[in-house]
Design an enzyme around this catalytic site. Structure first.
Site, PDB file in Angstrom:
ATOM      1  N   LYS A 280     -10.342  -3.992   6.593  1.00 11.67           N
ATOM      2  CA  LYS A 280      -9.610  -5.094   7.233  1.00 11.67           C
ATOM      3  C   LYS A 280      -9.795  -5.127   8.746  1.00 11.67           C
ATOM      4  O   LYS A 280      -9.865  -6.208   9.340  1.00 11.67           O
ATOM      5  CB  LYS A 280      -8.124  -5.020   6.880  1.00 11.67           C
ATOM      6  CG  LYS A 280      -7.844  -5.320   5.406  1.00 11.67           C
ATOM      7  CD  LYS A 280      -6.353  -5.319   5.114  1.00 11.67           C
ATOM      8  CE  LYS A 280      -6.101  -5.430   3.621  1.00 11.67           C
ATOM      9  NZ  LYS A 280      -4.672  -5.498   3.308  1.00 11.67           N
TER      10      LYS A 280
ATOM     11  N   ALA B 210      -0.677  -1.594   7.348  1.00 12.28           N
ATOM     12  CA  ALA B 210       0.145  -2.408   6.432  1.00 12.28           C
ATOM     13  C   ALA B 210       1.370  -2.961   7.170  1.00 12.28           C
ATOM     14  O   ALA B 210       1.752  -4.116   6.973  1.00 12.28           O
ATOM     15  CB  ALA B 210       0.571  -1.580   5.232  1.00 12.28           C
TER      16      ALA B 210
ATOM     17  N   ALA C 152       4.013   2.769  10.355  1.00 14.31           N
ATOM     18  CA  ALA C 152       3.523   2.017  11.511  1.00 14.31           C
ATOM     19  C   ALA C 152       1.995   1.937  11.495  1.00 14.31           C
ATOM     20  O   ALA C 152       1.338   1.946  12.537  1.00 14.31           O
ATOM     21  CB  ALA C 152       4.017   2.668  12.804  1.00 14.31           C
ATOM     22  N   GLY C 153       1.413   1.871  10.302  1.00 10.90           N
ATOM     23  CA  GLY C 153      -0.039   1.737  10.168  1.00 10.90           C
ATOM     24  C   GLY C 153      -0.429   0.275   9.987  1.00 10.90           C
ATOM     25  O   GLY C 153       0.323  -0.639  10.339  1.00 10.90           O
TER      26      GLY C 153
HETATM   27  P1  ATR Z   1      -2.107   1.588   6.045  1.00 12.87           P
HETATM   28  O1  ATR Z   1      -3.268   0.773   6.511  1.00 12.87           O
HETATM   29  O2  ATR Z   1      -1.934   1.637   4.557  1.00 12.87           O
HETATM   30  O3  ATR Z   1      -0.825   1.243   6.747  1.00 12.87           O
HETATM   31  P2  ATR Z   1      -2.410   3.856   7.751  1.00 12.87           P
HETATM   32  O4  ATR Z   1      -2.770   2.968   8.875  1.00 12.87           O
HETATM   33  O5  ATR Z   1      -3.184   5.117   7.525  1.00 12.87           O
HETATM   34  O6  ATR Z   1      -2.485   3.104   6.368  1.00 12.87           O
HETATM   35  O7  ATR Z   1      -0.856   4.211   7.892  1.00 12.87           O
HETATM   36  C1  ATR Z   1      -0.188   5.000   6.969  1.00 12.87           C
HETATM   37  C2  ATR Z   1       1.282   5.014   7.317  1.00 12.87           C
HETATM   38  O8  ATR Z   1       1.994   5.762   6.323  1.00 12.87           O
HETATM   39  C3  ATR Z   1       1.607   5.696   8.641  1.00 12.87           C
HETATM   40  O9  ATR Z   1       2.723   5.059   9.214  1.00 12.87           O
HETATM   41  C4  ATR Z   1       1.949   7.129   8.193  1.00 12.87           C
HETATM   42  O10 ATR Z   1       2.781   7.817   9.107  1.00 12.87           O
HETATM   43  P3  ATR Z   1       2.131   8.568  10.395  1.00 12.87           P
HETATM   44  O11 ATR Z   1       1.672   7.480  11.322  1.00 12.87           O
HETATM   45  O12 ATR Z   1       3.240   9.360  10.956  1.00 12.87           O
HETATM   46  O13 ATR Z   1       0.995   9.382   9.854  1.00 12.87           O
HETATM   47  C5  ATR Z   1       2.697   6.840   6.928  1.00 12.87           C
HETATM   48  N1  ATR Z   1       2.744   7.959   5.984  1.00 12.87           N
HETATM   49  C6  ATR Z   1       1.746   8.423   5.205  1.00 12.87           C
HETATM   50  N2  ATR Z   1       2.171   9.427   4.410  1.00 12.87           N
HETATM   51  C7  ATR Z   1       3.499   9.605   4.686  1.00 12.87           C
HETATM   52  C8  ATR Z   1       4.517  10.478   4.193  1.00 12.87           C
HETATM   53  N3  ATR Z   1       4.253  11.389   3.236  1.00 12.87           N
HETATM   54  N4  ATR Z   1       5.768  10.365   4.717  1.00 12.87           N
HETATM   55  C9  ATR Z   1       6.042   9.455   5.673  1.00 12.87           C
HETATM   56  N5  ATR Z   1       5.120   8.595   6.179  1.00 12.87           N
HETATM   57  C10 ATR Z   1       3.865   8.665   5.691  1.00 12.87           C
END
Ligand code: ATR
Length: 272
Positions: free
Chosen positions: A65, A131, A128-129
């Protein structure tokens, strides 16, 4: 026949060909829609080849994306701010427009399909990724009292809140600092569902009469959906409706015809 596709990696389990096939059948549009495995390192060549061969529009999914956002010649405002594009549209002049229909897909599923109000409500977004970034503007446009973005890495939530602060009342938080607050709608936009994990959420964080929405979907309830049920959420939804609504919006951009989605959501729900 006009040709469309979804690019991604992995792509085998994508429901998009099925959904767009159902839309085409329903609206009597002659088109072909396929799923193609396209890794990030060959994305630009694959998109060029697709349009050179007469393709009319593309969906892009994980992990493409952001690359699609860079590729597009022009962007809609919602795509520009989300820094991610899930829909590419070949324009009459040969240029490629990038849009992001994820956020409007979510808002339609919340408000139209599930009759959930956003206006005047307190919203909590977990994660905050990419999505999260894609859904913030369409949610703020519905005038909630506030949106709080909670993230493990608080700095990422702060960056996001800053980027959107001119669009509404939005702030960042750690999970710990949420203690004592409650929200009408909690949206899980973390990738934790994919690994069966759950962000650390305090007791009482879901308001009475509150609802929950997991942007992810799976045949089995996700950890967040199970947690939401324990909290007594009035509505406890996962992302299948959003998936179909973002597809409907892309279909509309390409064909200028809006498919009816309720029957398709019901069909896919029945197949779980
Ligand atoms: P996407 O494009 O799906 O949003 P991403 O940009 O990799 O993927 O973001 C993943 C999000 O899920 C992030 O906010 C991540 O938190 P961090 O920024 O602190 O890494 C969050 N995330 C992933 N696994 C997690 C978990 N087990 N508990 C809490 N937050 C999680």
């Amino acid at each position: 026949m006009d040709i469309y596709a979804v690019f991604g990696a992995p792509i085998k389990h994508s429901k998009s060909p099925r959904i767009h096939g159902l839309f085409a059948e329903q609206t009597k549009q002659a088109l072909e829609y396929t799923a193609q495995l396209v890794p990030a390192d060959v994305f630009a060549e694959a998109v060029k080849a697709f349009f050179d061969a007469g393709g009319k529009g593309l969906n892009c999914t994980v992990p493409l994306k952001e690359l699609a956002w860079q590729f597009a010649d022009t962007l809609t405002e919602r795509a520009r701010l989300s820094k991610a594009v899930n829909t590419l549209v070949l324009q009459k002049d040969g240029t490629v427009l990038g849009d992001n229909t994820d956020g409007i897909g979510l808002v339609t599923d919340l408000m139209v399909n599930n009759r959930l109000a956003i206006k005047q409500k307190k919203l909590l977004i977990l994660g905050a990724g990419g999505a999260s970034r894609g859904i913030i503007l369409p949610l703020l446009e519905q005038a909630p009292v506030e949106i709080v973005i909670a993230n493990r890495t608080v700095a990422k939530a702060e960056t996001l809140a800053q980027e959107f602060q001119h669009k509404g009342n939005i702030k960042a938080s750690s999970y710990a600092d949420l203690a004592g607050q409650s929200f009408d709608l909690i949206l899980n936009a973390t990738s934790a569902s994919l690994t069966g994990d759950l962000p650390p959420l305090a007791e009482g964080i879901l308001a009475k009469q509150g609802s929950c929405y997991d942007l992810a979907y799976a045949n089995e309830p996700t950890a967040f959906v199970r947690w939401s049920a324990e909290q007594g959420a009035i509505k406890n939804l996962d992302g299948i409706g959003m998936l179909i609504e973002q597809a409907a919006e892309a279909f509309y951009l390409w064909r200028n015809v809006r498919p009816e989605t309720q029957s398709i959501i019901a069909l896919l729900e029945s197949e779980r």
